[in-house]
Design an enzyme around this catalytic site. Structure first.
Site, PDB file in Angstrom:
ATOM      1  N   ASP A   7     -10.973 -24.680  14.641  1.00 39.04           N
ATOM      2  CA  ASP A   7      -9.995 -23.970  13.802  1.00 39.04           C
ATOM      3  C   ASP A   7      -9.814 -22.576  14.387  1.00 39.04           C
ATOM      4  OD1 ASP A   7      -8.282 -23.463  11.538  1.00 39.04           O
ATOM      5  OD2 ASP A   7      -9.907 -22.328  10.620  1.00 39.04           O
ATOM      6  N   SER A   8      -8.786 -21.878  13.905  1.00 36.12           N
ATOM      7  CA  SER A   8      -8.593 -20.494  14.334  1.00 36.12           C
ATOM      8  C   SER A   8      -9.749 -19.621  13.828  1.00 36.12           C
ATOM      9  CB  SER A   8      -7.269 -19.968  13.786  1.00 36.12           C
ATOM     10  OG  SER A   8      -7.286 -20.022  12.374  1.00 36.12           O
ATOM     11  N   CYS A  70      -7.312 -27.716  11.535  1.00 29.90           N
ATOM     12  CA  CYS A  70      -6.328 -26.646  11.401  1.00 29.90           C
ATOM     13  C   CYS A  70      -4.960 -27.310  11.330  1.00 29.90           C
ATOM     14  CB  CYS A  70      -6.426 -25.744  12.639  1.00 29.90           C
ATOM     15  SG  CYS A  70      -5.177 -24.453  12.698  1.00 29.90           S
ATOM     16  N   GLU A 172      -9.908 -14.842   5.960  1.00 30.16           N
ATOM     17  CA  GLU A 172     -10.708 -14.632   7.182  1.00 30.16           C
ATOM     18  C   GLU A 172     -11.470 -13.305   7.081  1.00 30.16           C
ATOM     19  OE1 GLU A 172     -12.106 -16.007  10.719  1.00 30.16           O
ATOM     20  OE2 GLU A 172     -10.647 -17.136   9.579  1.00 30.16           O
ATOM     21  N   CYS A 206      -3.445 -25.599   4.631  1.00 32.45           N
ATOM     22  CA  CYS A 206      -4.113 -24.702   5.583  1.00 32.45           C
ATOM     23  C   CYS A 206      -5.581 -24.772   5.196  1.00 32.45           C
ATOM     24  CB  CYS A 206      -3.585 -23.282   5.453  1.00 32.45           C
ATOM     25  SG  CYS A 206      -4.612 -22.053   6.318  1.00 32.45           S
ATOM     26  N   HIS A 208      -8.021 -22.905   5.555  1.00 33.35           N
ATOM     27  CA  HIS A 208      -8.608 -21.705   4.952  1.00 33.35           C
ATOM     28  C   HIS A 208      -8.497 -21.744   3.419  1.00 33.35           C
ATOM     29  CE1 HIS A 208      -8.486 -19.982   8.989  1.00 33.35           C
ATOM     30  NE2 HIS A 208      -9.109 -18.898   8.555  1.00 33.35           N
TER      31      HIS A 208
HETATM   32  N1  DGL Z   1      -6.746 -22.816   9.057  1.00 35.02           N
HETATM   33  C1  DGL Z   1      -5.520 -22.954   9.751  1.00 35.02           C
HETATM   34  C2  DGL Z   1      -4.590 -23.984   9.187  1.00 35.02           C
HETATM   35  O1  DGL Z   1      -5.078 -24.961   8.651  1.00 35.02           O
HETATM   36  C3  DGL Z   1      -4.899 -21.775  10.421  1.00 35.02           C
HETATM   37  C4  DGL Z   1      -4.718 -20.515   9.677  1.00 35.02           C
HETATM   38  C5  DGL Z   1      -4.203 -19.470  10.639  1.00 35.02           C
HETATM   39  O2  DGL Z   1      -4.877 -19.238  11.634  1.00 35.02           O
HETATM   40  O3  DGL Z   1      -3.121 -18.931  10.394  1.00 35.02           O
HETATM   41  O4  DGL Z   1      -3.399 -23.902   9.299  1.00 35.02           O
END
Ligand code: DGL
Length: 283
Positions: A7-8, A70, A172, A206, A208
């Protein structure tokens, strides 16, 4: 060998958690690209290049399968990497490797249909009965992946997506819950206005957002079902590894957490979600 989870940043931990519960014996390598997070506002080509670099890192650390935990990377980069990069990568490594995304299992869970299913189009107008709201990053929303893929399979379902440009960054950073609550309430309200009512179901599109799923539950009418992406991905991965014994996923129950950023304990939101501190080592 191991399963890599990418993931990011910290969002993929929500998926990792479900995968580890389902496949406790497998070895897992987690990589968060925190030096480059968030991805959601970046141009597509950058998302592709960063995702490829993450997969390379995980393959060289011993992953045979990489799960893109992600939505942004899965929506923007996965198909490109599978078509243009993976075949050469397999030849170079000389062993079976693959990259799997999280959108297919989520759409299967949302539609209740296997990915191969395509609705018969009879030409008559179908009244949309079931409204799904998707909260996601701007890149995922712009890709329209949820609208397009759900519409192919279920014409009685309407999808409305709400871009949340700042939310992954706030999570984050471990911003206080009040700040996250205000942001999430604002997006739930914006989505309600766009649809004309609240959605019947929602996808936290997402990874997150799953870390603060309770705040989404609070912002939506009580009892609104959330399609649980981590469970959908765990179901799909379990079936995939059973069908594909050629991928060596290890059996030592090893867990490693890496970041492209600084080695550090992850923020309090992660700790609450995880139930213990999580430390990322420098990749
Ligand atoms: N967690 C990620 C997603 O599912 C990326 C969030 C991001 O880096 O903007 O899209």
């Amino acid at each position: 060998m191991a399963i890599g989870v990418f993931d990011s940043g910290i969002g993929g931990l929500s998926v990792h958690h479900a995968l580890v519960e389902r496949l406790p014996q497998a070895d897992f390598l987690y990589l968060g690209d925190q030096a480059n997070a968030p991805y959601g506002g970046r141009p597509g080509e950058e998302i592709v290049a960063l995702t490829r670099a993450g997969c390379e890192r995980l393959f060289s650390a011993g992953a045979s399968l990489v799960v893109l935990a992600c939505n942004t990377a899965s929506a923007i980069a996965l198909r490109r990497l599978q078509q243009t990069w993976l075949p050469g990568c397999r030849r170079e490594l000389g062993r079976p490797v693959n990259v799997l995304g999280i959108i297919v299992p989520t759409i299967e869970a949302a539609t209740g249909l296997p990915w191969e299913h395509e609705a018969e189009r009879r030409g008559e107008k179908v009244e949309k009965l079931d409204v799904i709201g998707v909260f996601a990053t701007p890149a995922t929303v712009q890709s329209r992946v949820y609208e397009i893929e759900i519409d192919k399979r279920r014409q009685d379902v309407a999808v409305f997506s709400e871009p949340c440009p700042e939310l992954a960054r706030l999570i984050e950073r471990g911003e206080p819950r009040e700040a996250l609550q205000a942001c999430i309430r604002g997006h739930a309200e914006a989505l309600r206005k766009r649809i004309g009512r609240y959605p019947d179901r929602a996808i936290l599109g997402c990874t997150h957002y799953e870390i603060v799923a309770d705040l989404f539950r609070e912002a939506l009418p009580p009892g609104t079902p959330l399609i649980h992406q981590p469970t959908a991905v765990a179901d799909a991965l379990t079936a995939y590894v059973a069908r594909h014994p050629e991928y060596d996923i290890g059996d030592g129950g090893r867990r490693a957490f890496m970041t492209t950023g600084e080695a550090a304990d992850q923020n309090g939101l992660v700790q609450t979600f995880w139930g213990a501190p999580v430390r990322f080592e420098a990749a």
